[in-house]
Design a protein around this motif. Sequence first.
Motif, PDB file in Angstrom:
ATOM      1  N   LEU A 234       0.844  -1.198   0.000  1.00  0.00           N
ATOM      2  CA  LEU A 234       0.000   0.000   0.000  1.00  0.00           C
ATOM      3  C   LEU A 234       0.881   1.251   0.000  1.00  0.00           C
ATOM      4  CD1 LEU A 234      -2.936  -0.754   2.488  1.00  0.00           C
ATOM      5  CD2 LEU A 234      -3.043  -0.658   0.002  1.00  0.00           C
ATOM      6  N   LYS A 235       0.250   2.412  -0.231  1.00  0.00           N
ATOM      7  CA  LYS A 235       1.014   3.657  -0.311  1.00  0.00           C
ATOM      8  C   LYS A 235       0.610   4.601   0.826  1.00  0.00           C
ATOM      9  CE  LYS A 235      -0.255   4.162  -4.863  1.00  0.00           C
ATOM     10  NZ  LYS A 235      -0.583   2.881  -5.460  1.00  0.00           N
ATOM     11  N   LEU A 236       1.598   5.297   1.372  1.00  0.00           N
ATOM     12  CA  LEU A 236       1.340   6.304   2.403  1.00  0.00           C
ATOM     13  C   LEU A 236       1.867   7.639   1.893  1.00  0.00           C
ATOM     14  CD1 LEU A 236       2.568   4.365   5.563  1.00  0.00           C
ATOM     15  CD2 LEU A 236       0.206   4.920   4.997  1.00  0.00           C
ATOM     16  N   GLN A 280      -4.246   7.029   1.985  1.00  0.00           N
ATOM     17  CA  GLN A 280      -5.399   7.441   1.173  1.00  0.00           C
ATOM     18  C   GLN A 280      -6.197   6.184   0.846  1.00  0.00           C
ATOM     19  OE1 GLN A 280      -3.675  11.086  -1.302  1.00  0.00           O
ATOM     20  NE2 GLN A 280      -2.472   9.265  -1.592  1.00  0.00           N
ATOM     21  N   ILE A 281      -7.511   6.259   1.016  1.00  0.00           N
ATOM     22  CA  ILE A 281      -8.318   5.071   0.733  1.00  0.00           C
ATOM     23  C   ILE A 281      -8.415   4.886  -0.774  1.00  0.00           C
ATOM     24  CG2 ILE A 281     -10.597   4.003   0.997  1.00  0.00           C
ATOM     25  CD1 ILE A 281     -10.885   5.450   3.626  1.00  0.00           C
ATOM     26  N   THR A 282      -8.042   3.707  -1.225  1.00  0.00           N
ATOM     27  CA  THR A 282      -8.095   3.365  -2.647  1.00  0.00           C
ATOM     28  C   THR A 282      -8.748   1.983  -2.746  1.00  0.00           C
ATOM     29  OG1 THR A 282      -5.976   2.235  -2.574  1.00  0.00           O
ATOM     30  CG2 THR A 282      -5.906   4.594  -3.101  1.00  0.00           C
ATOM     31  N   ARG A 287      -9.148  -4.302  -0.869  1.00  0.00           N
ATOM     32  CA  ARG A 287      -8.634  -5.628  -1.255  1.00  0.00           C
ATOM     33  C   ARG A 287      -7.668  -6.158  -0.200  1.00  0.00           C
ATOM     34  NH1 ARG A 287      -7.519  -2.743  -6.397  1.00  0.00           N
ATOM     35  NH2 ARG A 287      -9.460  -2.898  -7.553  1.00  0.00           N
ATOM     36  N   LEU A 288      -6.901  -5.249   0.439  1.00  0.00           N
ATOM     37  CA  LEU A 288      -5.844  -5.698   1.350  1.00  0.00           C
ATOM     38  C   LEU A 288      -6.203  -5.485   2.821  1.00  0.00           C
ATOM     39  CD1 LEU A 288      -2.753  -4.310  -0.621  1.00  0.00           C
ATOM     40  CD2 LEU A 288      -3.522  -6.679  -0.485  1.00  0.00           C
ATOM     41  N   GLU A 310      -7.978  10.195  -4.714  1.00  0.00           N
ATOM     42  CA  GLU A 310      -7.149   9.044  -5.113  1.00  0.00           C
ATOM     43  C   GLU A 310      -7.990   7.811  -5.395  1.00  0.00           C
ATOM     44  OE1 GLU A 310      -3.837   8.512  -5.963  1.00  0.00           O
ATOM     45  OE2 GLU A 310      -4.113  10.673  -5.919  1.00  0.00           O
ATOM     46  N   PHE A 311      -9.123   7.671  -4.658  1.00  0.00           N
ATOM     47  CA  PHE A 311      -9.937   6.459  -4.826  1.00  0.00           C
ATOM     48  C   PHE A 311     -10.368   6.321  -6.289  1.00  0.00           C
ATOM     49  CE2 PHE A 311     -13.533   3.736  -4.962  1.00  0.00           C
ATOM     50  CZ  PHE A 311     -13.267   2.759  -4.006  1.00  0.00           C
ATOM     51  N   LEU A 312     -10.964   7.407  -6.809  1.00  0.00           N
ATOM     52  CA  LEU A 312     -11.479   7.338  -8.181  1.00  0.00           C
ATOM     53  C   LEU A 312     -10.340   7.246  -9.189  1.00  0.00           C
ATOM     54  CD1 LEU A 312     -14.493   9.796  -8.090  1.00  0.00           C
ATOM     55  CD2 LEU A 312     -14.518   7.288  -8.142  1.00  0.00           C
TER      56      LEU A 312
END
Length: 443
Positions: A234-236, A280-282, A287-288, A310-312
């Motif tokens: 994941l990304k922070l 950021q919620i994506t 999934r994870l 970021e989600f979209l």
Amino acid sequence: MILDVLQRIETDTQLPDAADVVIIGGGIAGVTATLFLAEAGLKVVLCEKGVIAGEQSSRNWGWVRQMGRDPVELPLTMGSLDIWRGMDKRFGIDTGFRETGITYVCRTPREVKEFADWADLADRIGMASERLDPAALARKLPAIARDRFKFALHTKDDGRAEPWRAVPQMAMAARRLGATIIENCAVRGVETSAGHLSEVVTEKGTIRTERAILAGGAWSRMFLGNKGVNFPQLKLHGTVARVEIDGDAGDMPVGGGDFAFRKRLDGGYTVARRNWNVAQITPDSFRLLGTYLPTLMSSWREIQVRLNGEFLKEAGMPRKWGHDQQTTFEKIRTLDPQPMEHYNRHALKNLARAFPVFAGARMTHSWAGLIDATPDAIPAIGPVKEIPGLFLSSGYSGHGFGSGPGGGQLVSDLVRGVTPTFDPEPFSLERFKTKGLRPGGAA
Ligand SMILES: Cc1cc2nc3c(=O)[nH]c(=O)nc-3n(C[C@H](O)[C@H](O)[C@H](O)COP(=O)(O)OP(=O)(O)OC[C@H]3O[C@@H](n4cnc5c(N)ncnc54)[C@H](O)[C@@H]3O)c2cc1C
């Protein structure tokens, strides 16, 4: 901002037809692997979709530390520091590395306990970490506000380097040793023949090779996902600033519960709000979720979860593609997120309380970076079992500037089939497939 000050180097334009090893990604993980493989006499080609060190490797704080790391990766981290120490002389470059020591200062009982526990560990493994009471701290850091901190931990052989030039300098050295380095060259994927890697397909053409290293930073999950391999990354989002002050806060990087700073060789200081990174919620967050839940529960104080555009954006990115199509790697040459300025303002306010010399600091630049993290905050370095011939070196979880050279050494040993300098077992990708993964802290 980072791209304006990042050192640019001369690179190659002609894509070779074949190579001993192809490296995908020109951050510290890919560039150090390239450097060590070229030094060992292999024909190496590095493909970078944007520019060398355009993403995390130029945006970080520049701390090179072993203190506070997970015990299972300490041999790699300590070995990495050894590489940093000898790097400039060995390759005739100037990364800006300085062995200044690093100090963590503690105010709250929780901070004191965290670092006192770590000091006990340092004693057990024989690392030169020193406990400081307020008087010793004031001698070590004369600019600190008197009696504000109850305890500090100082490790004298940790250090710092200059992210805006360290990795480009290493890439220059790799080229001098015969490596080919191509920028603006996205790798779309890898092909196999008889069950083994046979080609790396780039936007500029194909390279025949039996070995490749994926060092794609925050992009490694997407790259492997196209081949059906689940790398739980994941990304922070982390925000940083450069400031100038009248006065001197000392040479040593210092971290407190709510600030961090490092002196730079250009006369300024790199500052940030420590322990405030944004997840950021994506779509990948869902999934994870199961894999990351233990980490989120143990690190909730340090990670702020946000739903934003970021989600979209990520939902619109294809997860599967063919090698004849333009890919997201070509559409997004460099991840260049917007800094969150109020984080910098917070950092400066907290810093001015701890080190009054920062009161009135002038912010000259600000930037952000996306930190790629694994569920246990330990990188994944080793073969990708599903694609024989492909190796991964990614997921450095907020400390890859320091440990990147060690990771580059390890993955190059594994690719060459020589006895690895560090035990590869803690870094195996296979650990993500087993239940009961230990939670890790991020960044
Ligand atoms: C704000 C911030 C502060 C940090 N502070 C520190 C610190 O003080 N100390 C520390 O040790 N670490 C720190 N880190 C972490 C450190 O910067 C990273 O762990 C490290 O730089 C990761 O290096 P990398 O090579 O794996 O990834 P990156 O530097 O992100 O490089 C990956 C490269 O791969 C390229 N790429 C991806 N996919 C493809 C493709 N398909 N084709 C071609 N190229 C591709 C990308 O364009 C990118 O250039 C920090 C990170 C951030 C963001």
